[in-house]
Design an enzyme around this catalytic site. Structure first.
Site, PDB file in Angstrom:
ATOM      1  N   GLY A 149      32.393  38.197  31.886  1.00 50.29           N
ATOM      2  CA  GLY A 149      33.382  39.079  32.490  1.00 50.29           C
ATOM      3  C   GLY A 149      33.701  40.267  31.609  1.00 50.29           C
ATOM      4  O   GLY A 149      34.867  40.632  31.408  1.00 50.29           O
ATOM      5  N   GLY A 157      38.182  45.774  31.027  1.00 49.92           N
ATOM      6  CA  GLY A 157      39.342  45.023  30.586  1.00 49.92           C
ATOM      7  C   GLY A 157      39.199  44.385  29.220  1.00 49.92           C
ATOM      8  O   GLY A 157      38.534  44.901  28.316  1.00 49.92           O
ATOM      9  N   GLY A 210      37.601  41.737  28.381  1.00 46.20           N
ATOM     10  CA  GLY A 210      36.222  41.341  28.108  1.00 46.20           C
ATOM     11  C   GLY A 210      35.401  42.466  27.520  1.00 46.20           C
ATOM     12  O   GLY A 210      34.642  42.257  26.557  1.00 46.20           O
ATOM     13  N   SER A 269      45.828  31.927  28.321  1.00 48.73           N
ATOM     14  CA  SER A 269      46.925  32.846  28.602  1.00 48.73           C
ATOM     15  C   SER A 269      48.224  32.207  28.153  1.00 48.73           C
ATOM     16  O   SER A 269      48.343  30.968  28.085  1.00 48.73           O
ATOM     17  CB  SER A 269      46.999  33.138  30.100  1.00 48.73           C
ATOM     18  OG  SER A 269      48.203  33.801  30.442  1.00 48.73           O
ATOM     19  N   TYR A 328      47.330  29.826  38.939  1.00 48.40           N
ATOM     20  CA  TYR A 328      46.731  30.485  37.776  1.00 48.40           C
ATOM     21  C   TYR A 328      47.156  29.789  36.490  1.00 48.40           C
ATOM     22  O   TYR A 328      46.326  29.483  35.620  1.00 48.40           O
ATOM     23  CB  TYR A 328      47.144  31.958  37.747  1.00 48.40           C
ATOM     24  CG  TYR A 328      46.763  32.688  36.484  1.00 48.40           C
ATOM     25  CD1 TYR A 328      45.462  33.114  36.271  1.00 48.40           C
ATOM     26  CD2 TYR A 328      47.718  32.953  35.490  1.00 48.40           C
ATOM     27  CE1 TYR A 328      45.110  33.792  35.106  1.00 48.40           C
ATOM     28  CE2 TYR A 328      47.376  33.629  34.335  1.00 48.40           C
ATOM     29  CZ  TYR A 328      46.076  34.046  34.139  1.00 48.40           C
ATOM     30  OH  TYR A 328      45.733  34.717  32.984  1.00 48.40           O
TER      31      TYR A 328
END
Length: 258
Positions: free
Chosen positions: A14, A18, A20, A136, A149
């Protein structure tokens, strides 16, 4: 502190934009040969061109087994793997159907599971490796606006801890990284309506979001993607050899715990 990854090959999933992309760029600047991954050839090629040097790419959708197999067939070995691919979708718990839960699970969790099965044995055989999962702060502060999430990110933290134990004594470290609110393209898109309405710079809109929805933040603003990437580059380096099984925070102090 000199981080030198010369001679190392790093796969970042990914990584066409962003966090990544910032990680891939940071690893390349430290001397690693970077493998960029995204779903489309156009975005992968554009990211590879931006990084330059010895970077190369593989277009593959890691949200399914077929895409994973395509990636591994093209790049069967890596010294450093950063499982960064992830999605988020704010929605009330009672509006989230099984398909949405499964999509988050496949992309946010199972993509990392498959990468670990594919690449950790080779790292163990070489006596050195770094495997990192992007989790996260939502793994600990489950957000009420996207419980699905948060649950997937909690699973990433648990996966990293378990894999670190499994790789004990091999020279391979496994860690999870916990960004807080970060001003990536995805977050900017989420805040675009508010930016358009207020006419304020996106950084100010993001800071207001953090202060309103992540009130425990000590940083009081969104992090930049480069700030998150800096931590990942360090953990991917030989300098982080005694850090494994950890959930390393780059959350701006959002997680209110000692």
């Amino acid at each position: 502190m000199n981080i030198d990854l010369t001679g190392k090959t790093a796969l970042v999933t990914g990584s066409t934009e962003g966090i990544g992309f910032a990680i891939a760029q940071g690893l390349a600047r430290a001397g690693a040969t970077v493998i960029v991954n995204g779903r489309t050839s156009a975005k992968v090629d554009a990211a590879v061109a931006r990084i330059g040097g010895s970077a190369r790419g593989v277009a593959a959708d890691l949200g399914n087994v077929a895409g994973h197999d395509t990636l591994v067939a093209a790049e069967p070995q890596a010294d450093i793997v950063v499982s960064n691919l992830g999605i988020f979708e704010p929605a009330d718990f009672f509006d989230v159907d099984d398909a949405t839960w499964d999509r988050h699970w496949q992309i946010n969790v199972m993509a990392g599971v498959r990468l670990a099965r594919a690449y950790l044995p080779g790292m163990e055989a070489n006596g050195w490796g770094r495997f990192l999962l992007l989790a996260s702060e939502s793994a600990f502060n489950i957000p009420v606006e996207m419980i699905h999430y948060g649950v997937s990110k909690t699973a990433d933290v648990a996966l990293a801890r378990g894999l670190a134990k499994r790789m004990a004594g091999t020279g391979v470290t496994v860690n999870s990284v916990l960004p807080g609110p970060t001003l990536s393209e995805g977050v900017a898109a989420m805040l675009e309506a508010e930016r358009a309405k207020t006419g304020k710079p996106i950084e100010d809109v993001a800071a207001a979001f953090v202060q309103a929805h992540r009130a425990s933040s000590i940083l009081r603003r969104a992090a930049t993607v480069e700030e998150v990437a800096n931590m990942v580059v360090y953990l991917a380096s030989p300098l982080a050899s005694a850090t494994t099984g950890a959930a390393v925070r780059v959350d701006g102090g959002v997680i209110d715990t000692l």
